[in-house]
Design a protein around this motif. Structure first.
Motif, PDB file in Angstrom:
ATOM      1  N   SER A   1       1.171   9.342   3.043  1.00 47.43           N
ATOM      2  CA  SER A   1       1.081   7.851   2.850  1.00 47.43           C
ATOM      3  C   SER A   1       0.578   7.135   3.841  1.00 47.43           C
ATOM      4  CB  SER A   1       1.984   7.558   1.910  1.00 47.43           C
ATOM      5  OG  SER A   1       3.011   7.278   2.351  1.00 47.43           O
ATOM      6  N   GLY A   2       1.303   7.685   4.735  1.00 41.68           N
ATOM      7  CA  GLY A   2       1.511   7.122   6.581  1.00 41.68           C
ATOM      8  C   GLY A   2       0.412   7.290   6.652  1.00 41.68           C
ATOM      9  N   LEU A   3       0.344   8.225   6.719  1.00 44.63           N
ATOM     10  CA  LEU A   3      -0.833   9.400   7.555  1.00 44.63           C
ATOM     11  C   LEU A   3      -2.500   8.759   7.040  1.00 44.63           C
ATOM     12  CD1 LEU A   3      -1.966  11.401   9.361  1.00 44.63           C
ATOM     13  CD2 LEU A   3      -2.201  12.632   7.713  1.00 44.63           C
ATOM     14  N   THR A   4      -2.361   7.815   5.687  1.00 43.13           N
ATOM     15  CA  THR A   4      -3.449   7.120   5.066  1.00 43.13           C
ATOM     16  C   THR A   4      -3.799   5.659   6.192  1.00 43.13           C
ATOM     17  OG1 THR A   4      -2.954   8.355   3.455  1.00 43.13           O
ATOM     18  CG2 THR A   4      -4.664   6.344   3.334  1.00 43.13           C
ATOM     19  N   LEU A   5      -2.565   5.165   6.470  1.00 40.77           N
ATOM     20  CA  LEU A   5      -2.568   3.677   7.216  1.00 40.77           C
ATOM     21  C   LEU A   5      -2.462   4.214   8.786  1.00 40.77           C
ATOM     22  CD1 LEU A   5      -0.247   2.450   5.827  1.00 40.77           C
ATOM     23  CD2 LEU A   5      -2.038   3.022   5.495  1.00 40.77           C
ATOM     24  N   LEU A   6      -3.087   5.522   9.269  1.00 39.33           N
ATOM     25  CA  LEU A   6      -2.967   5.786  10.849  1.00 39.33           C
ATOM     26  C   LEU A   6      -4.090   5.658  10.944  1.00 39.33           C
ATOM     27  CD1 LEU A   6      -1.351   7.343  12.995  1.00 39.33           C
ATOM     28  CD2 LEU A   6      -2.645   9.458  12.391  1.00 39.33           C
ATOM     29  N   GLY A   7      -4.973   5.262  10.497  1.00 35.89           N
ATOM     30  CA  GLY A   7      -6.525   4.416  11.498  1.00 35.89           C
ATOM     31  C   GLY A   7      -6.344   3.859  11.214  1.00 35.89           C
ATOM     32  N   GLY A   8      -5.510   2.981  10.768  1.00 40.56           N
ATOM     33  CA  GLY A   8      -6.056   1.511  11.120  1.00 40.56           C
ATOM     34  C   GLY A   8      -4.761   0.592  11.864  1.00 40.56           C
ATOM     35  N   ALA A   9      -3.923   1.770  12.136  1.00 41.31           N
ATOM     36  CA  ALA A   9      -3.048   1.523  13.365  1.00 41.31           C
ATOM     37  C   ALA A   9      -3.733   1.979  15.247  1.00 41.31           C
ATOM     38  CB  ALA A   9      -2.012   2.208  13.785  1.00 41.31           C
ATOM     39  N   LEU A  10      -4.375   3.071  15.334  1.00 41.89           N
ATOM     40  CA  LEU A  10      -5.564   3.033  16.331  1.00 41.89           C
ATOM     41  C   LEU A  10      -6.230   2.491  16.373  1.00 41.89           C
ATOM     42  CD1 LEU A  10      -6.018   6.793  15.306  1.00 41.89           C
ATOM     43  CD2 LEU A  10      -4.523   6.152  16.818  1.00 41.89           C
ATOM     44  N   PHE A  11      -6.748   1.545  14.988  1.00 46.03           N
ATOM     45  CA  PHE A  11      -8.032   0.659  15.118  1.00 46.03           C
ATOM     46  C   PHE A  11      -7.730  -1.020  16.070  1.00 46.03           C
ATOM     47  CE2 PHE A  11     -12.749   0.780  14.082  1.00 46.03           C
ATOM     48  CZ  PHE A  11     -12.358   2.478  13.929  1.00 46.03           C
ATOM     49  N   MET A  12      -6.284  -0.769  15.037  1.00 47.67           N
ATOM     50  CA  MET A  12      -5.656  -2.219  15.246  1.00 47.67           C
ATOM     51  C   MET A  12      -4.652  -2.024  17.704  1.00 47.67           C
ATOM     52  SD  MET A  12      -3.631  -5.193  14.170  1.00 47.67           S
ATOM     53  CE  MET A  12      -2.218  -5.690  14.382  1.00 47.67           C
ATOM     54  N   GLY A  13      -4.566  -1.266  17.433  1.00 50.44           N
ATOM     55  CA  GLY A  13      -4.115  -0.785  19.271  1.00 50.44           C
ATOM     56  C   GLY A  13      -5.261  -0.989  20.208  1.00 50.44           C
ATOM     57  N   LEU A  14      -6.919  -0.212  19.712  1.00 53.11           N
ATOM     58  CA  LEU A  14      -7.983  -0.287  20.142  1.00 53.11           C
ATOM     59  C   LEU A  14      -8.184  -1.878  19.997  1.00 53.11           C
ATOM     60  CD1 LEU A  14     -10.550   1.270  21.257  1.00 53.11           C
ATOM     61  CD2 LEU A  14     -10.706   1.187  19.190  1.00 53.11           C
ATOM     62  N   MET A  15      -8.158  -3.143  19.279  1.00 54.19           N
ATOM     63  CA  MET A  15      -8.933  -4.274  19.506  1.00 54.19           C
ATOM     64  C   MET A  15      -8.138  -4.879  20.397  1.00 54.19           C
ATOM     65  SD  MET A  15     -12.314  -3.383  18.094  1.00 54.19           S
ATOM     66  CE  MET A  15     -12.439  -4.869  17.967  1.00 54.19           C
ATOM     67  N   SER A  16      -6.970  -4.666  19.779  1.00 56.57           N
ATOM     68  CA  SER A  16      -5.991  -5.930  20.891  1.00 56.57           C
ATOM     69  C   SER A  16      -5.870  -6.129  22.058  1.00 56.57           C
ATOM     70  CB  SER A  16      -4.047  -5.532  20.287  1.00 56.57           C
ATOM     71  OG  SER A  16      -4.403  -5.499  18.651  1.00 56.57           O
TER      72      SER A  16
ATOM     73  N   LEU B   1       0.782  -1.652   0.102  1.00 56.86           N
ATOM     74  CA  LEU B   1       0.123   0.279  -0.018  1.00 56.86           C
ATOM     75  C   LEU B   1       0.999   1.505   0.338  1.00 56.86           C
ATOM     76  CD1 LEU B   1      -2.928   0.406  -0.354  1.00 56.86           C
ATOM     77  CD2 LEU B   1      -3.257   0.669   2.327  1.00 56.86           C
ATOM     78  N   PRO B   2       2.289   1.033   0.914  1.00 51.61           N
ATOM     79  CA  PRO B   2       2.761   2.545   0.880  1.00 51.61           C
ATOM     80  C   PRO B   2       3.116   2.886  -0.414  1.00 51.61           C
ATOM     81  CG  PRO B   2       2.783   1.564   2.918  1.00 51.61           C
ATOM     82  CD  PRO B   2       2.513   0.560   2.154  1.00 51.61           C
ATOM     83  N   THR B   3       3.616   2.090  -1.426  1.00 52.20           N
ATOM     84  CA  THR B   3       4.533   1.873  -2.850  1.00 52.20           C
ATOM     85  C   THR B   3       3.640   2.013  -3.473  1.00 52.20           C
ATOM     86  OG1 THR B   3       5.669   0.394  -1.858  1.00 52.20           O
ATOM     87  CG2 THR B   3       5.979   0.528  -4.437  1.00 52.20           C
ATOM     88  N   TYR B   4       2.088   1.712  -3.364  1.00 52.21           N
ATOM     89  CA  TYR B   4       1.402   2.613  -4.032  1.00 52.21           C
ATOM     90  C   TYR B   4       0.550   3.802  -3.887  1.00 52.21           C
ATOM     91  CZ  TYR B   4      -3.954   3.489  -5.537  1.00 52.21           C
ATOM     92  OH  TYR B   4      -5.314   3.713  -5.624  1.00 52.21           O
ATOM     93  N   LEU B   5       0.403   3.921  -3.090  1.00 58.48           N
ATOM     94  CA  LEU B   5      -0.066   5.577  -2.273  1.00 58.48           C
ATOM     95  C   LEU B   5       1.600   6.799  -2.975  1.00 58.48           C
ATOM     96  CD1 LEU B   5      -1.030   5.276   1.268  1.00 58.48           C
ATOM     97  CD2 LEU B   5      -2.356   5.401  -0.790  1.00 58.48           C
ATOM     98  N   GLN B   6       2.348   6.252  -2.906  1.00 58.85           N
ATOM     99  CA  GLN B   6       3.416   7.481  -3.511  1.00 58.85           C
ATOM    100  C   GLN B   6       3.593   7.331  -4.852  1.00 58.85           C
ATOM    101  OE1 GLN B   6       6.613   7.801  -0.421  1.00 58.85           O
ATOM    102  NE2 GLN B   6       5.602   6.078   0.681  1.00 58.85           N
ATOM    103  N   ASN B   7       3.695   5.935  -5.002  1.00 56.68           N
ATOM    104  CA  ASN B   7       4.098   5.820  -6.993  1.00 56.68           C
ATOM    105  C   ASN B   7       2.987   5.328  -8.220  1.00 56.68           C
ATOM    106  OD1 ASN B   7       6.666   5.214  -5.793  1.00 56.68           O
ATOM    107  ND2 ASN B   7       7.228   3.318  -6.950  1.00 56.68           N
ATOM    108  N   VAL B   8       2.051   6.104  -7.193  1.00 57.99           N
ATOM    109  CA  VAL B   8       0.897   6.098  -8.588  1.00 57.99           C
ATOM    110  C   VAL B   8       0.524   7.052  -7.587  1.00 57.99           C
ATOM    111  CG1 VAL B   8      -1.322   4.279  -9.131  1.00 57.99           C
ATOM    112  CG2 VAL B   8       0.579   3.485  -9.252  1.00 57.99           C
ATOM    113  N   ARG B   9      -0.197   6.683  -6.772  1.00 56.75           N
ATOM    114  CA  ARG B   9      -0.964   8.498  -6.239  1.00 56.75           C
ATOM    115  C   ARG B   9      -0.395   9.155  -5.872  1.00 56.75           C
ATOM    116  NH1 ARG B   9      -5.790   7.053  -4.019  1.00 56.75           N
ATOM    117  NH2 ARG B   9      -6.623   9.746  -4.675  1.00 56.75           N
ATOM    118  N   GLY B  10       1.333   9.680  -6.063  1.00 54.92           N
ATOM    119  CA  GLY B  10       1.975  10.985  -5.975  1.00 54.92           C
ATOM    120  C   GLY B  10       1.648  11.309  -4.433  1.00 54.92           C
TER     121      GLY B  10
END
Length: 491
Positions: free
Chosen positions: A316-331, A301-310
């Motif tokens: 690109s990291g900020l786009t994945l932040l929600g996943g980090a928060l959900f992972m931490g909340l749900m564990s 995903l990071p490579t797609y976001l940077q190389n394809v989406r620019g």
């Protein structure tokens, strides 16, 4: 389990979690920085991903040895040595000059760090199993999930934030350079090294054990050749006998010899007999599928976001932040739910969420809104959190306390090796798909606009193949958990 406890379990857990944060950040922080490293070292995607694949492989190869070390070396000394080794490995990568000819030195640093992390994480599980009673393990493993889930999930966002511009933290200036992404892990490692003499205790009782060097050699060379073959697919293709077919075949053969030897040894290097217990094997297989499904999207995903989406590394990291928060909340919640509803229902729901969150990725385009990508990623990571710790706890709970170290080693070996294989496999598949679908180079001159459009489509074809494979792993996991025994931690 250590019944005559004369130490503070919380302090021991804190030290291990601090070190685990450093190691976990090292494991996935490069995801966002891959395009940056490709530019800095003038290398392609397949070569850049070696920093991840070799880290995962050596991490996996060290896991069987961790069971021996945990029983042979006092816990405090083993932790201290591992932390020092992790510090050295990170430092080597940080100080590597920017040139394609010395990229190997960067990878060497990653390998040294992986060797240390390959000791740290299994040892953390073994120590938890020795410190906590069965009914307490769900919550303790949930806290562990908080570290091994949130730290690597935050890695891409943190790396992107650092790479965006210069930052000053506590008087320390971090330049927008790839080297700066290692500064924070180094700080955590130093803290762990300082705290270990005062807070770590010898939790595991040591005993004299003989190390079987032939088994160590077979596992190291076998898994090494196996992954080396997969790593070369991206540049050499599946038809290359010398660099692809032969290493993979030779690796499989050595792994089979290794397994045969373990069955014959009175005291095996890695006790694979634990897989004879289906209540251990089935959750372990499901766990492996979850991890492979996770990497199928997380590493691409990071490579797609940077190389394809620019997008910039930060965005690109900020786009994945929600996943980090959900992972931490749900564990931690998953650890509690495991004691309430059992592993089977929880895992089925988790894999269902994972599959539903992965399906739309197959239809991503170069214009898909990033908010949709971010929400889907958060849904996927929530599904991962619902399955990882419950399946791990269920698998380990199926074994007696005296088999905890062997079970942990076997479980983690498969997890790390499968992770390294899936990263190498997906990278090679993506690279080959893009290469095969690229238009002729002459079009750059004759029709540059059309060339750019076709090149973009070629990249999308590659990423979509990776997402399809990830979806397949999620569906397989959904089927496997149907056969998991519905045990509860409280029992």
């Amino acid at each position: 389990m250590n019944t005559e406890r004369k130490y503070n379990r919380t302090l021991v857990l804190i030290v291990m979690m601090v070190a685990a944060i450093a190691g976990a950040l090292m494991q996935t922080s490069l995801g966002t920085a891959i395009p940056t490293l490709m530019t800095a070292f003038n290398i392609n995607l397949s070569t850049a991903q070696q920093a991840t694949t070799w880290f995962l492989l050596f991490n996996g190869m060290m896991v069987p040895l961790s069971a021996y070390l945990a029983n042979r070396v006092p816990t405090k000394i083993l932790h201290f040595v591992a932390y020092i080794l992790l510090f050295i490995g990170v430092l080597i990568s940080t100080l590597t000059p920017e040139h394609s000819n010395v990229w190997w030195l960067f990878v060497v640093g990653r390998i040294v760090a992986a060797i240390a992390f390959g000791i740290i994480m299994p040892l953390m599980q073994i120590v938890i199993l020795n410190m906590y009673a069965p009914k307490e393990r769900g919550a303790a493993m949930g806290m562990m999930g908080l570290v091994i889930g949130m730290a690597p999930a935050f890695g891409p966002t943190l790396s992107g934030w650092i790479l965006q511009k210069d930052h000053t933290i506590l008087g320390l200036t971090l330049s927008n350079d790839w080297r700066s992404i290692f500064v924070i892990p180094l700080i955590f490692i130093v803290i762990a090294i300082i705290l270990t003499p005062f807070m770590m205790e010898n939790v595991i009782e040591t005993k004299k054990m003989k190390l079987d060097f032939p088994s160590l050699a077979l596992s190291t060379v076998g898994f090494g050749l196996f992954l080396w073959g997969f790593t070369n697919v991206g540049t050499d293709g599946w038809g290359d006998f010398t660099n692809v077919v032969f290493p993979i075949a030779a690796g499989v053969l050595l792994i089979l010899v290794f397994a045969w030897r373990q069955l014959k040894l009175p005291v095996p290097f890695l006790d694979i007999k634990v897989f004879a217990k289906k209540d251990f094997t089935i959750p372990t297989v499901a766990l492996i599928l979850a991890i492979m499904a996770m990497y199928g999207v997380e590493m691409m995903l990071p490579t797609y976001l940077q190389n394809v989406r620019g997008l910039t590394p930060f965005h690109s990291g900020l786009t994945l932040l929600g996943g980090a928060l959900f992972m931490g909340l749900m564990s931690p919640i998953a650890g509690i739910l495991y004691n309430k509803v059992g592993v089977k229902l929880l895992s089925f729901v988790g894999f269902s969420v994972l599959a539903l969150g992965t399906l739309p990725y197959i239809y991503l385009t170069a214009a898909t809104p990033t908010i949709i990508i971010s929400v889907l990623y958060a849904v996927r990571m929530a599904g991962i959190a619902l399955v990882m710790m419950p399946l791990t706890t269920s698998a380990m709970g199926a074994l007696s306390d005296d088999k905890a170290a062997d079970g942990t080693a076997a479980n983690n070996t498969l997890r790390q090796v499968s992770s390294s294989v899936v990263v190498a496999l997906l990278t090679s598949v993506v690279q080959n798909t893009i290469t095969n679908n690229l238009p002729a180079s002459s079009m750059k001159v004759t029709d540059p606009i059309k060339y750019a459009d076709k090149a973009l489509n070629a990249s999308m074809d590659g990423f979509q193949v990776a997402f399809i494979i990830s979806m397949a792993f999620a569906v397989l996991g959904l089927i496997v958990v149907l056969f998991v025994k519905n045990d509860k931690g409280a029992e």
